[in-house]
Design a protein around this motif. Structure first.
Motif, PDB file in Angstrom:
ATOM      1  N   GLN A   1      -9.051  -3.136   6.550  1.00 17.67           N
ATOM      2  CA  GLN A   1      -9.994  -2.051   6.261  1.00 17.67           C
ATOM      3  C   GLN A   1      -9.343  -0.753   6.713  1.00 17.67           C
ATOM      4  O   GLN A   1      -9.016  -0.588   7.905  1.00 17.67           O
ATOM      5  CB  GLN A   1     -11.290  -2.270   7.045  1.00 17.67           C
ATOM      6  N   TYR A   2      -9.162   0.139   5.786  1.00 15.30           N
ATOM      7  CA  TYR A   2      -8.423   1.368   6.062  1.00 15.30           C
ATOM      8  C   TYR A   2      -9.261   2.598   5.735  1.00 15.30           C
ATOM      9  O   TYR A   2     -10.098   2.574   4.839  1.00 15.30           O
ATOM     10  CB  TYR A   2      -7.129   1.389   5.240  1.00 15.30           C
ATOM     11  N   ASP A   3      -8.931   3.691   6.460  1.00 13.49           N
ATOM     12  CA  ASP A   3      -9.563   4.986   6.158  1.00 13.49           C
ATOM     13  C   ASP A   3      -8.853   5.647   4.983  1.00 13.49           C
ATOM     14  O   ASP A   3      -9.462   6.394   4.217  1.00 13.49           O
ATOM     15  CB  ASP A   3      -9.455   5.924   7.371  1.00 13.49           C
ATOM     16  N   LEU A   4      -7.532   5.382   4.906  1.00 14.84           N
ATOM     17  CA  LEU A   4      -6.711   6.072   3.907  1.00 14.84           C
ATOM     18  C   LEU A   4      -5.623   5.126   3.414  1.00 14.84           C
ATOM     19  O   LEU A   4      -4.973   4.438   4.215  1.00 14.84           O
ATOM     20  CB  LEU A   4      -6.057   7.301   4.560  1.00 14.84           C
ATOM     21  N   ILE A   5      -5.441   5.092   2.097  1.00 11.34           N
ATOM     22  CA  ILE A   5      -4.301   4.363   1.525  1.00 11.34           C
ATOM     23  C   ILE A   5      -3.489   5.378   0.738  1.00 11.34           C
ATOM     24  O   ILE A   5      -4.038   6.172  -0.041  1.00 11.34           O
ATOM     25  CB  ILE A   5      -4.763   3.193   0.630  1.00 11.34           C
ATOM     26  N   LEU A   6      -2.173   5.376   0.985  1.00  6.90           N
ATOM     27  CA  LEU A   6      -1.301   6.325   0.301  1.00  6.90           C
ATOM     28  C   LEU A   6      -0.537   5.624  -0.812  1.00  6.90           C
ATOM     29  O   LEU A   6       0.019   4.523  -0.610  1.00  6.90           O
ATOM     30  CB  LEU A   6      -0.326   6.967   1.297  1.00  6.90           C
ATOM     31  N   GLU A   7      -0.525   6.256  -1.966  1.00  6.95           N
ATOM     32  CA  GLU A   7       0.126   5.687  -3.160  1.00  6.95           C
ATOM     33  C   GLU A   7       1.360   6.498  -3.526  1.00  6.95           C
ATOM     34  O   GLU A   7       1.283   7.699  -3.731  1.00  6.95           O
ATOM     35  CB  GLU A   7      -0.866   5.695  -4.326  1.00  6.95           C
ATOM     36  N   GLN A   8       2.472   5.782  -3.590  1.00  5.04           N
ATOM     37  CA  GLN A   8       3.671   6.415  -4.118  1.00  5.04           C
ATOM     38  C   GLN A   8       4.575   5.360  -4.741  1.00  5.04           C
ATOM     39  O   GLN A   8       5.082   4.480  -4.043  1.00  5.04           O
ATOM     40  CB  GLN A   8       4.444   7.135  -3.033  1.00  5.04           C
ATOM     41  N   THR A   9       4.760   5.468  -6.040  1.00  4.83           N
ATOM     42  CA  THR A   9       5.602   4.557  -6.824  1.00  4.83           C
ATOM     43  C   THR A   9       5.337   3.077  -6.534  1.00  4.83           C
ATOM     44  O   THR A   9       6.238   2.261  -6.600  1.00  4.83           O
ATOM     45  CB  THR A   9       7.120   4.875  -6.656  1.00  4.83           C
ATOM     46  N   PHE A  10       4.092   2.755  -6.221  1.00  9.61           N
ATOM     47  CA  PHE A  10       3.699   1.350  -6.131  1.00  9.61           C
ATOM     48  C   PHE A  10       2.905   0.975  -7.388  1.00  9.61           C
ATOM     49  O   PHE A  10       3.222  -0.013  -8.058  1.00  9.61           O
ATOM     50  CB  PHE A  10       2.875   1.105  -4.859  1.00  9.61           C
TER      51      PHE A  10
END
Ligand code: SAM
Length: 201
Positions: free
Chosen positions: A103-112
């Motif tokens: 369970q996360y507050d923030l997920i970062l997306e980059q070239t996934f």
């Protein structure tokens, strides 16, 4: 994960062959500038498909101690572990994203996202929603163009993403990226989504 030939072996072979043109060699500007303006450093962050984890190192070294790195291939994770010696081992996940729990507050997306076969896009949206806390955010960059060659990377456009993500997220931003790294100028969209309380499915 279903129906995916882009498996652990595929990605590990790319790393071993150094066929990693996607790797910017350092934190990219959109992710850096986004992190730089966050005030609360206690948030729990996940970076899936993080590869060599430049963004993870940047976040960790800048006070985000609850950042987690995840990748299906052990090869970049080993390198990451050797480079970032004080990084907590229990925040390194050698795992298929679709099998991860948390369970996360923030997920970062980059070239996934662009590395996954498009058939998995709905599954990606659902999994992101599952991994976020209430009001959690998914933020990062997406390619806003189509590629001539068969992917990865797999591209797309704003309308398609709007439709895809609005099923489960409130779209706070989905616009041309103004601070892309030079090779990606004009080809990226910056996006910020908030987990919606509702679901349109
Ligand atoms: C194009 S690379 C990008 C790596 C990194 N984000 C970067 O910008 O350097 C895609 C990454 O996603 C990982 N990956 C692909 N499918 C995955 C999955 N199902 N679960 C977790 N990681 C995956 C690959 O091993 C690879 O490291």
């Amino acid at each position: 994960m279903t129906n995916n030939l882009l498996d652990e072996k595929y990605w590990t072979t790319r790393y071993l062959n150094k066929s990693t043109a996607w790797d910017a060699g350092e934190v990219t500007l959109p992710i850096k500038q986004y992190l730089d303006q966050l005030i609360n450093k206690k948030i729990k962050i996940l970076i899936p498909g993080a590869g060599n984890g430049h963004e993870v190192i940047y976040a960790f070294e800048n006070g985000f101690k609850s950042v987690h790195i995840l990748d299906i291939s052990q090869t970049p994770l080993k390198r990451f572990e050797e480079t970032c010696l004080d990084f907590p081992k229990d925040q390194i996940h050698h795992q298929d994203f679709f099998e991860h729990e948390g369970q996360y507050d923030l997920i970062l997306e980059q070239t996934f996202f662009c590395a996954l076969p498009p058939i998995l896009r709905i599954e990606y949206v659902n999994k992101m929603k599952e991994l976020l806390k209430p009001n959690g955010k998914l933020v990062g960059v997406l390619f806003g163009i189509d590629f001539e060659k068969e992917g990865p990377p797999f591209g797309g456009d704003r309308e398609e993403y709007q439709k895809l993500f609005s099923r489960e997220f409130e779209i706070m931003k989905l616009e041309p990226c103004r601070n892309s790294i030079p090779p990606r100028i004009g080809s990226e969209l910056f996006f910020m989504l908030r987990k919606a309380q509702y679901s349109r499915t």
